[in-house]
Write a protein that holds these residues in place. Structure first.
Motif, mmCIF file in Angstrom:
data_model
loop_
_atom_site.group_PDB
_atom_site.id
_atom_site.type_symbol
_atom_site.label_atom_id
_atom_site.label_comp_id
_atom_site.label_asym_id
_atom_site.label_seq_id
_atom_site.Cartn_x
_atom_site.Cartn_y
_atom_site.Cartn_z
ATOM 1 N N ALA A 114 0.864 -1.184 0.000
ATOM 2 C CA ALA A 114 0.000 0.000 0.000
ATOM 3 C C ALA A 114 0.896 1.228 0.000
ATOM 4 O O ALA A 114 1.589 1.496 0.985
ATOM 5 N N LEU A 115 0.916 1.936 -1.103
ATOM 6 C CA LEU A 115 1.730 3.139 -1.209
ATOM 7 C C LEU A 115 1.042 4.255 -0.429
ATOM 8 O O LEU A 115 -0.002 4.764 -0.835
ATOM 9 N N SER A 116 1.628 4.619 0.706
ATOM 10 C CA SER A 116 0.961 5.569 1.607
ATOM 11 C C SER A 116 1.372 7.019 1.364
ATOM 12 O O SER A 116 0.819 7.920 2.001
ATOM 13 N N ARG B 172 -5.488 3.940 8.762
ATOM 14 C CA ARG B 172 -6.178 2.673 8.515
ATOM 15 C C ARG B 172 -5.202 1.626 7.970
ATOM 16 O O ARG B 172 -5.249 0.457 8.351
ATOM 17 N N VAL B 173 -4.330 2.059 7.082
ATOM 18 C CA VAL B 173 -3.329 1.140 6.535
ATOM 19 C C VAL B 173 -2.397 0.652 7.637
ATOM 20 O O VAL B 173 -2.066 -0.537 7.715
ATOM 21 N N ALA B 174 -1.973 1.553 8.505
ATOM 22 C CA ALA B 174 -1.082 1.171 9.602
ATOM 23 C C ALA B 174 -1.742 0.158 10.530
ATOM 24 O O ALA B 174 -1.104 -0.799 10.989
ATOM 25 N N GLY C 279 3.731 -3.929 2.892
ATOM 26 C CA GLY C 279 4.811 -2.985 2.663
ATOM 27 C C GLY C 279 4.347 -1.817 1.832
ATOM 28 O O GLY C 279 3.149 -1.632 1.590
ATOM 29 N N SER C 280 5.295 -1.040 1.366
ATOM 30 C CA SER C 280 4.967 0.126 0.546
ATOM 31 C C SER C 280 5.262 -0.104 -0.925
ATOM 32 O O SER C 280 5.103 0.801 -1.743
ATOM 33 N N GLY C 281 5.662 -1.310 -1.289
ATOM 34 C CA GLY C 281 5.968 -1.591 -2.688
ATOM 35 C C GLY C 281 7.390 -1.209 -3.033
ATOM 36 O O GLY C 281 8.140 -0.679 -2.217
ATOM 37 N N THR C 282 7.756 -1.462 -4.276
ATOM 38 C CA THR C 282 9.135 -1.221 -4.719
ATOM 39 C C THR C 282 9.378 0.204 -5.193
ATOM 40 O O THR C 282 10.517 0.602 -5.395
ATOM 41 N N PHE D 63 -2.125 -8.366 -3.191
ATOM 42 C CA PHE D 63 -2.916 -7.170 -3.481
ATOM 43 C C PHE D 63 -2.015 -5.938 -3.513
ATOM 44 O O PHE D 63 -0.904 -5.934 -2.979
ATOM 45 N N LEU D 64 -2.529 -4.886 -4.157
ATOM 46 C CA LEU D 64 -1.871 -3.587 -4.244
ATOM 47 C C LEU D 64 -2.908 -2.513 -3.975
ATOM 48 O O LEU D 64 -4.011 -2.562 -4.527
ATOM 49 N N ARG D 65 -2.554 -1.528 -3.149
ATOM 50 C CA ARG D 65 -3.467 -0.420 -2.845
ATOM 51 C C ARG D 65 -2.772 0.884 -3.224
ATOM 52 O O ARG D 65 -1.672 1.178 -2.764
#
Length: 263
Positions: free
Chosen positions: A159-161, A171-173, A183-186, A203-205
């Motif tokens: 999930a890229l925050s 909410r993500v935390a 994680g936050s992705g690459t 999944f990806l958000r």
């Protein structure tokens, strides 16, 4: 045109991108907007890809760097019967830092929907491509995404925050502790979408959904059996200017993750 476009992207990678990887000269990196960098590799690759795609099919080309200079170009995705979509170097910050998480991407958009897409990963040599109704492929091998684990505590995602508002970030935390991995992705959609295809992630958000970042990967995921929907459940469309996107291995995973991340 599947093979021809693949060759164009590979040519751009070989001639404009790879020679500058971990070898950027002084003056080849600049800031195009606060926190967003661009390099000579981005610009040269987009020029090459744009020229070659127009020779293949003479329709508008909506490139990331050209759109930064002229935001009105993106209207072609909604207004033109067909248009090319190009991200010449997805993950530019990684590229500048010498990290291998970057990609060269393109999509063919008709009536606002991506009908073919390509992701070339220069660092690994992998080539991902998809055609609407004809499947998703990596290096010539068809991909079919297996269903995600049925237990919340087994799901892995990103999930890229960076662009989330404080409430959504909270909410993500909170959700992170209930999942196997969050994680936050690459930092490159051209790496993260394939990671979902191959089972590394479930999944990806995303919040910001610029079309050149997401249209190629969304078609790949859909053709492999996954789903890509807005947070209200509407299907993603390349020409639609909205925020919020949840991509998942299967419909049940999408529903489960949405209930956790957006509750």
């Amino acid at each position: 045109m599947i093979d021809e476009v693949t060759q164009i992207l590979q040519e751009a990678a070989v001639t404009a991108v790879l020679p500058r990887y971990q070898a950027l000269a002084e003056g080849e990196v600049s800031e195009k907007s606060p926190g967003e960098v661009v390099t000579a590799a981005d610009r040269e690759a987009e020029e090459l890809i744009t020229r070659r795609l127009r020779a293949l099919l003479d329709i508008p080309v909506v490139g990331e760097e050209a759109s930064a200079a002229d935001p009105g170009l993106a209207a072609a995705l909604r207004e033109a019967p067909a248009a090319w979509l190009v991200d010449p170097l997805d993950g530019t910050a990684n590229f500048v830092a010498g990290r291998p998480h970057y990609a060269v991407m393109a999509a063919l958009v008709r009536a606002g929907e991506a009908v073919a897409s390509w992701i070339v990963q220069p660092a690994t040599g992998h080539v991902y491509r998809a055609e609407q109704g004809a499947g998703a492929w990596r290096d010539g091998v068809r991909l079919r995404r297996a269903p995600a684990p049925g237990t919340l505590g087994e799901l892995r995602g990103a999930a890229l925050s960076r662009f989330l508002d404080p409430a959504a970030r909270e909410r993500v935390a909170r959700a992170a502790g209930r999942l196997a991995e969050l994680g936050s992705g690459t930092g490159s959609a051209g790496v993260d979408y394939p990671d979902l295809l191959t089972g590394r992630l479930d999944f990806l958000r995303y919040h910001r959904t610029l079309p050149w970042d997401h249209a190629p990967g969304v078609l790949l995921v859909r053709e492999a059996g996954g789903v890509a929907r807005r947070l209200d459940g509407a299907e993603y469309r390349a020409a639609e200017e909205r925020t919020g996107l949840l991509v998942a291995a299967d419909p049940q995973c999408w529903t489960t993750v949405r209930s956790v991340l957006e509750e």
